[in-house]
Scaffold this motif. Structure first.
Motif, PDB file in Angstrom:
ATOM      1  N   ARG A  36      51.319  58.300  40.555  1.00  0.00           N
ATOM      2  CA  ARG A  36      50.341  57.277  40.931  1.00  0.00           C
ATOM      3  C   ARG A  36      51.066  56.200  41.728  1.00  0.00           C
ATOM      4  O   ARG A  36      52.244  55.930  41.478  1.00  0.00           O
ATOM      5  CB  ARG A  36      49.740  56.664  39.659  1.00  0.00           C
ATOM      6  CG  ARG A  36      48.804  55.499  39.900  1.00  0.00           C
ATOM      7  CD  ARG A  36      48.177  55.049  38.576  1.00  0.00           C
ATOM      8  NE  ARG A  36      47.351  53.887  38.763  1.00  0.00           N
ATOM      9  CZ  ARG A  36      47.781  52.633  38.605  1.00  0.00           C
ATOM     10  NH1 ARG A  36      49.019  52.395  38.258  1.00  0.00           N
ATOM     11  NH2 ARG A  36      46.958  51.623  38.806  1.00  0.00           N
ATOM     12  N   GLU A  93      43.703  52.085  44.471  1.00  0.00           N
ATOM     13  CA  GLU A  93      44.187  53.419  44.081  1.00  0.00           C
ATOM     14  C   GLU A  93      43.197  54.519  44.478  1.00  0.00           C
ATOM     15  O   GLU A  93      42.990  55.466  43.730  1.00  0.00           O
ATOM     16  CB  GLU A  93      44.507  53.478  42.586  1.00  0.00           C
ATOM     17  CG  GLU A  93      43.397  52.951  41.676  1.00  0.00           C
ATOM     18  CD  GLU A  93      43.714  53.098  40.195  1.00  0.00           C
ATOM     19  OE1 GLU A  93      44.845  53.450  39.841  1.00  0.00           O
ATOM     20  OE2 GLU A  93      42.796  52.879  39.387  1.00  0.00           O
ATOM     21  N   TYR A 104      44.733  57.994  44.365  1.00  0.00           N
ATOM     22  CA  TYR A 104      44.929  58.475  42.988  1.00  0.00           C
ATOM     23  C   TYR A 104      43.588  58.866  42.363  1.00  0.00           C
ATOM     24  O   TYR A 104      43.450  59.951  41.779  1.00  0.00           O
ATOM     25  CB  TYR A 104      45.611  57.372  42.167  1.00  0.00           C
ATOM     26  CG  TYR A 104      45.787  57.703  40.703  1.00  0.00           C
ATOM     27  CD1 TYR A 104      46.786  58.575  40.278  1.00  0.00           C
ATOM     28  CD2 TYR A 104      44.943  57.149  39.736  1.00  0.00           C
ATOM     29  CE1 TYR A 104      46.949  58.867  38.932  1.00  0.00           C
ATOM     30  CE2 TYR A 104      45.094  57.440  38.392  1.00  0.00           C
ATOM     31  CZ  TYR A 104      46.104  58.299  37.988  1.00  0.00           C
ATOM     32  OH  TYR A 104      46.257  58.611  36.658  1.00  0.00           O
TER      33      TYR A 104
END
Ligand code: NAD
Length: 254
Positions: A98, A156, A159
């Motif tokens: 991540r 993110e 991710y």
């Protein structure tokens, strides 16, 4: 009291040198599984430490290296594991990466890295063991996705997209192999205090927001995740497939 649901069974946990994967490996060994703990060769010291710890506690643990994003490395691992262990009953696809970037700052290579490990890695390791599961007419696959794969958060998107793909892969594969005695489920942790999770937790303002959005008012720990994985891997979950279970302390989505 930890149930002994893994007697005479073998499990593989990818990305097991630390964090959630390590806790899963320890739990499965405590349930009686012969555990193969995988990680990158670069994580050798921590992986060996895990194996020694499990053995000292009376459990069975062997280390097996491979980069889950590399098809050749994965095939070799599958061959070596089946040669050494003779069987696999439970596959836990836990290895993951991540990073935190606003979408405008994500380099294409970083996008690819996220998908290579989180999504393609899950696919490759699963594919490598499917013939074995099919041949014996049984198998349990548990994929560690993320709450971010259900509802994305800022910083993110790469991710979250890679984990959404893991959830959909779980559902699609589950129906594909359901009649062959193979179950496929996902666990979706919230914010867990590990090396990976700490990027969320270091900044006091981010931590405050996380705690505000978590009904239980605390972050999770690797130990909070392991019971759900062991359950999906067990005979108790024989009629459960294609699910993605949130293990997140009750995240409140606004
Ligand atoms: P971590 O970074 O502490 O551990 C990840 C492990 O995966 C490491 O041991 C790492 O070496 C290994 N790994 C990375 N790339 C690999 C590769 N190519 N091949 C083999 N191993 C590789 O992270 P964690 O928090 O323990 O995360 C475990 C899983 O849980 C990940 O899939 C992660 O996305 C997921 N998850 C974590 C959180 C969290 O808040 N910590 C939340 C939701 C989901």
């Amino acid at each position: 009291m930890i149930p002994r649901r893994g007697e005479n069974k073998t499990a593989l946990v990818t990305g097991a040198s630390r964090g959630i994967g390590r806790a899963i490996a320890e739990r499965l060994a405590a349930e009686g599984y012969r555990v193969f703990a995988n990680d990158l060769k670069a994580r050798e010291a921590d992986l060996s430490d895990l194996a020694a710890e499990v053995r000292n506690a009376g459990g069975l643990c062997e280390v097996i290296y491979c980069d889950v994003s590399d098809p050749v490395s994965v095939e070799t691992m599958a061959r070596d594991l089946l040669a050494a262990g003779g069987r696999l009953d439970l596959l836990v696809n836990n290895a993951g990466v991540r990073s935190v970037h606003q979408t405008g700052e994500i380099e294409p290579d970083e996008w690819d890295r996220m998908f290579a490990v989180n999504t393609k890695g899950t696919f490759l390791v699963t594919k490598a063991f499917l013939p074995h599961f099919r041949a014996k007419g049984s198998g349990r696959i548990v994929n560690i996705a993320s709450i971010g794969g259900k509802r994305g958060g800022p910083g993110e998107s790469h991710y979250c997209a890679s984990k959404a793909a893991v959830i959909n892969f779980t559902q699609a594969l589950a129906v594909e192999v359901a009649k062959e005695g193979i179950t496929v489920n996902a666990v979706c942790p919230g914010v867990i205090d590990t090396d990976m999770g700490r990027s969320h937790l270091q900044d006091p303002e981010t931590l405050r927001k996380v705690l505000e959005k978590t009904a239980m008012g605390r972050v999770g720990y690797p130990q909070d995740v392991v019971g759900s994985v062991a359950f999906f891997g067990s005979d108790d979950a024989a009629f459960i497939t294609g699910q993605s279970l949130n293990v997140d302390g009750g995240i409140i989505f606004h």
